[in-house]
Design a protein around this motif. Structure first.
Motif, PDB file in Angstrom:
ATOM      1  N   LEU A  16       0.808  -1.213   0.000  1.00 52.39           N
ATOM      2  CA  LEU A  16       0.000   0.000   0.000  1.00 52.39           C
ATOM      3  C   LEU A  16       0.844   1.267   0.000  1.00 52.39           C
ATOM      4  O   LEU A  16       0.314   2.350  -0.204  1.00 52.39           O
ATOM      5  CB  LEU A  16      -0.909   0.024   1.233  1.00 52.39           C
ATOM      6  CG  LEU A  16      -1.998  -1.043   1.287  1.00 52.39           C
ATOM      7  CD1 LEU A  16      -2.794  -0.884   2.581  1.00 52.39           C
ATOM      8  CD2 LEU A  16      -2.942  -0.943   0.111  1.00 52.39           C
ATOM      9  N   ALA A  17       2.128   1.164   0.286  1.00 47.71           N
ATOM     10  CA  ALA A  17       2.982   2.348   0.394  1.00 47.71           C
ATOM     11  C   ALA A  17       2.900   3.176  -0.884  1.00 47.71           C
ATOM     12  O   ALA A  17       3.057   2.669  -1.988  1.00 47.71           O
ATOM     13  CB  ALA A  17       4.422   1.936   0.663  1.00 47.71           C
ATOM     14  N   GLY A  18       2.661   4.463  -0.724  1.00 46.92           N
ATOM     15  CA  GLY A  18       2.631   5.355  -1.867  1.00 46.92           C
ATOM     16  C   GLY A  18       1.272   5.478  -2.533  1.00 46.92           C
ATOM     17  O   GLY A  18       1.099   6.278  -3.449  1.00 46.92           O
ATOM     18  N   LEU A  19       0.277   4.696  -2.110  1.00 51.49           N
ATOM     19  CA  LEU A  19      -1.043   4.783  -2.725  1.00 51.49           C
ATOM     20  C   LEU A  19      -1.751   6.067  -2.279  1.00 51.49           C
ATOM     21  O   LEU A  19      -1.550   6.551  -1.174  1.00 51.49           O
ATOM     22  CB  LEU A  19      -1.897   3.577  -2.330  1.00 51.49           C
ATOM     23  CG  LEU A  19      -1.516   2.233  -2.959  1.00 51.49           C
ATOM     24  CD1 LEU A  19      -2.488   1.171  -2.489  1.00 51.49           C
ATOM     25  CD2 LEU A  19      -1.544   2.300  -4.478  1.00 51.49           C
ATOM     26  N   TRP A  20      -2.595   6.569  -3.135  1.00 53.12           N
ATOM     27  CA  TRP A  20      -3.372   7.752  -2.787  1.00 53.12           C
ATOM     28  C   TRP A  20      -4.850   7.414  -2.904  1.00 53.12           C
ATOM     29  O   TRP A  20      -5.257   6.685  -3.789  1.00 53.12           O
ATOM     30  CB  TRP A  20      -3.037   8.916  -3.712  1.00 53.12           C
ATOM     31  CG  TRP A  20      -3.916  10.106  -3.460  1.00 53.12           C
ATOM     32  CD1 TRP A  20      -4.935  10.553  -4.229  1.00 53.12           C
ATOM     33  CD2 TRP A  20      -3.843  10.998  -2.344  1.00 53.12           C
ATOM     34  NE1 TRP A  20      -5.511  11.664  -3.673  1.00 53.12           N
ATOM     35  CE2 TRP A  20      -4.867  11.963  -2.516  1.00 53.12           C
ATOM     36  CE3 TRP A  20      -3.021  11.069  -1.216  1.00 53.12           C
ATOM     37  CZ2 TRP A  20      -5.073  12.993  -1.599  1.00 53.12           C
ATOM     38  CZ3 TRP A  20      -3.237  12.096  -0.313  1.00 53.12           C
ATOM     39  CH2 TRP A  20      -4.247  13.037  -0.515  1.00 53.12           C
ATOM     40  N   SER A  21      -5.641   7.937  -1.994  1.00 57.55           N
ATOM     41  CA  SER A  21      -7.073   7.691  -2.034  1.00 57.55           C
ATOM     42  C   SER A  21      -7.810   8.989  -1.778  1.00 57.55           C
ATOM     43  O   SER A  21      -7.412   9.786  -0.942  1.00 57.55           O
ATOM     44  CB  SER A  21      -7.475   6.654  -0.979  1.00 57.55           C
ATOM     45  OG  SER A  21      -8.878   6.549  -0.891  1.00 57.55           O
ATOM     46  N   VAL A  47      -3.842   4.630   4.718  1.00 57.19           N
ATOM     47  CA  VAL A  47      -2.423   4.573   4.335  1.00 57.19           C
ATOM     48  C   VAL A  47      -2.116   5.652   3.307  1.00 57.19           C
ATOM     49  O   VAL A  47      -1.096   6.345   3.391  1.00 57.19           O
ATOM     50  CB  VAL A  47      -2.062   3.186   3.780  1.00 57.19           C
ATOM     51  CG1 VAL A  47      -0.614   3.163   3.292  1.00 57.19           C
ATOM     52  CG2 VAL A  47      -2.243   2.119   4.851  1.00 57.19           C
ATOM     53  N   GLY A  48      -3.007   5.813   2.323  1.00 58.70           N
ATOM     54  CA  GLY A  48      -2.790   6.848   1.321  1.00 58.70           C
ATOM     55  C   GLY A  48      -2.789   8.242   1.912  1.00 58.70           C
ATOM     56  O   GLY A  48      -2.020   9.109   1.496  1.00 58.70           O
ATOM     57  N   ARG A  49      -3.623   8.445   2.909  1.00 59.11           N
ATOM     58  CA  ARG A  49      -3.758   9.772   3.523  1.00 59.11           C
ATOM     59  C   ARG A  49      -2.590  10.104   4.440  1.00 59.11           C
ATOM     60  O   ARG A  49      -2.080  11.231   4.446  1.00 59.11           O
ATOM     61  CB  ARG A  49      -5.070   9.830   4.304  1.00 59.11           C
ATOM     62  CG  ARG A  49      -5.386  11.180   4.929  1.00 59.11           C
ATOM     63  CD  ARG A  49      -6.749  11.133   5.609  1.00 59.11           C
ATOM     64  NE  ARG A  49      -7.828  10.866   4.658  1.00 59.11           N
ATOM     65  CZ  ARG A  49      -9.093  10.627   5.004  1.00 59.11           C
ATOM     66  NH1 ARG A  49      -9.440  10.629   6.287  1.00 59.11           N
ATOM     67  NH2 ARG A  49     -10.015  10.401   4.084  1.00 59.11           N
ATOM     68  N   PHE A  76       2.010   0.795  10.406  1.00 57.31           N
ATOM     69  CA  PHE A  76       0.647   0.555   9.944  1.00 57.31           C
ATOM     70  C   PHE A  76       0.105  -0.790  10.414  1.00 57.31           C
ATOM     71  O   PHE A  76      -1.114  -0.963  10.539  1.00 57.31           O
ATOM     72  CB  PHE A  76       0.568   0.710   8.428  1.00 57.31           C
ATOM     73  CG  PHE A  76       0.498   2.149   8.010  1.00 57.31           C
ATOM     74  CD1 PHE A  76      -0.678   2.869   8.163  1.00 57.31           C
ATOM     75  CD2 PHE A  76       1.608   2.794   7.504  1.00 57.31           C
ATOM     76  CE1 PHE A  76      -0.748   4.211   7.805  1.00 57.31           C
ATOM     77  CE2 PHE A  76       1.550   4.131   7.148  1.00 57.31           C
ATOM     78  CZ  PHE A  76       0.369   4.845   7.301  1.00 57.31           C
ATOM     79  N   ILE A  77       0.977  -1.728  10.702  1.00 58.54           N
ATOM     80  CA  ILE A  77       0.514  -2.961  11.336  1.00 58.54           C
ATOM     81  C   ILE A  77       0.015  -2.656  12.739  1.00 58.54           C
ATOM     82  O   ILE A  77      -1.006  -3.194  13.193  1.00 58.54           O
ATOM     83  CB  ILE A  77       1.633  -4.018  11.353  1.00 58.54           C
ATOM     84  CG1 ILE A  77       1.900  -4.519   9.930  1.00 58.54           C
ATOM     85  CG2 ILE A  77       1.262  -5.192  12.259  1.00 58.54           C
ATOM     86  CD1 ILE A  77       3.041  -5.488   9.808  1.00 58.54           C
ATOM     87  N   ALA A  78       0.725  -1.749  13.441  1.00 57.89           N
ATOM     88  CA  ALA A  78       0.254  -1.321  14.761  1.00 57.89           C
ATOM     89  C   ALA A  78      -1.112  -0.655  14.649  1.00 57.89           C
ATOM     90  O   ALA A  78      -1.996  -0.867  15.493  1.00 57.89           O
ATOM     91  CB  ALA A  78       1.263  -0.358  15.390  1.00 57.89           C
ATOM     92  N   LEU A  79      -1.308   0.135  13.593  1.00 54.89           N
ATOM     93  CA  LEU A  79      -2.613   0.761  13.381  1.00 54.89           C
ATOM     94  C   LEU A  79      -3.692  -0.301  13.176  1.00 54.89           C
ATOM     95  O   LEU A  79      -4.790  -0.209  13.743  1.00 54.89           O
ATOM     96  CB  LEU A  79      -2.553   1.682  12.162  1.00 54.89           C
ATOM     97  CG  LEU A  79      -3.895   2.279  11.712  1.00 54.89           C
ATOM     98  CD1 LEU A  79      -4.485   3.150  12.821  1.00 54.89           C
ATOM     99  CD2 LEU A  79      -3.721   3.077  10.427  1.00 54.89           C
ATOM    100  N   ALA A  80      -3.389  -1.335  12.390  1.00 55.22           N
ATOM    101  CA  ALA A  80      -4.370  -2.389  12.149  1.00 55.22           C
ATOM    102  C   ALA A  80      -4.736  -3.105  13.439  1.00 55.22           C
ATOM    103  O   ALA A  80      -5.906  -3.429  13.672  1.00 55.22           O
ATOM    104  CB  ALA A  80      -3.807  -3.386  11.129  1.00 55.22           C
TER     105      ALA A  80
END
Length: 214
Positions: A16-21, A47-49, A76-80
Motif C-alpha cells: 500500500l505504500a505510496g497509494l493515494w485515495s 495509508v494513502g492519507r 501501519f501494522i500497529a494501526l491495524a
C-alpha cells in the motif's frame, strides 16, 4: 482485526505504500469501517492519507530505505492491531508518534547488533584452545535458544530479539512484570548452560549483549 494480524498482512501493508485515495470519509469513520467490518478499502485510504507523513518520519530517523520501509510497515501494522481503540484519537499525531518510536527502536537495534557482534568473539571463551568462528557461535546461540522451553524461550525472544520492554512482554504474555524478569534471568542461565555443554562458555554480560544483537 482484533490483536492478531493475518500472516500475509505485512506484505499487504507494504504494497500500500505510496497509494493515494480520495475517500472523503474522516479518519474515525475509516477506522470504524476497517475495525468493525474488515473494510480494506478504508485501510487503504488511511495509508494513502497518512503514509507520506509516516514515511517522512521513518526516513528522517533512519535515513536508509530498507530500515525505513520496515518501520513504515510496522507502524501501519500497529494501526491495524489497535484500530478499534483509536476511533476517537487524532490519528495523524498518533501515527507520527508511533512511527518515530518504531524507527528509533529499529535504529537502536541495528547499533546493538553491530556492537554485540564485535564483542562476541572477544568475550566468548570456548573450552577448546581456539575459538570457533563468529558465525558458528551465533548459530549455536540460535539453536540452543530454540531448544529452550517455551516459557523461557518466548520472553527471551520478545525482549532481546524483538526489542520489547519488560512491560510490553508482561502485557503480551499476560503475566506480572516480575514474572517476566524472573523468566528472562532463568532463560539466560539455561541458555548459558546449553552453550557450555557445546563447549562455548560466555559470561552473563556477554550473552546479554549478544542476545540483544542476534
Amino acid at each position: 482485526m482484533g490483536k492478531h494480524v493475518p500472516g500475509g498482512f505485512a506484505q499487504y501493508v507494504r504494497g500500500l505504500a505510496g497509494l493515494w485515495s480520495n475517500d472523503p470519509r474522516p479518519d474515525a469513520d475509516l477506522l470504524a469501517a476497517f475495525a468493525g467490518h474488515g473494510d480494506h478499502g478504508a485501510f487503504t485510504a488511511l495509508v494513502g492519507r497518512h503514509g507520506p507523513a509516516v514515511w517522512a518520519t521513518c526516513w528522517q530517523v533512519l535515513g536508509e530505505r530498507e530500515n525505513a520501509e520496515d518501520a513504515f510497515q510496522e507502524t501501519f501494522i500497529a494501526l491495524a492491531c489497535q484500530a478499534p481503540s483509536l476511533r476517537r484519537e487524532p490519528l495523524a499525531g498518533w501515527l507520527v508518534h508511533v512511527a518515530r518510536r518504531v524507527a528509533l527502536n529499529v535504529q537502536v537495534a541495528g547499533r546493538r547488533r553491530a556492537a554485540a557482534r564485535q564483542r562476541l568473539c572477544e568475550r566468548a571463551v570456548p573450552r577448546p584452545e581456539e575459538a570457533p568462528p563468529e558465525g558458528e557461535v551465533l548459530a549455536a546461540i540460535h539453536e540452543e535458544l530454540a531448544g529452550l522451553p517455551e516459557r523461557l524461550r518466548v520472553p527471551l525472544a520478545l525482549y532481546y530479539l524483538e526489542g520489547k520492554t519488560q512491560h510490553d512482554v508482561s502485557r503480551i504474555l499476560g503475566v506480572p512484570q516480575q514474572t517476566v524478569s524472573d523468566r528472562l534471568r532463568k532463560g539466560l542461565g539455561a541458555l548459558r548452560q546449553r552453550l557450555a555443554r557445546r563447549g562455548v562458555v560466555v559470561t552473563a554480560a556477554a550473552l546479554v549483549a549478544v542476545m540483544a544483537g542476534v
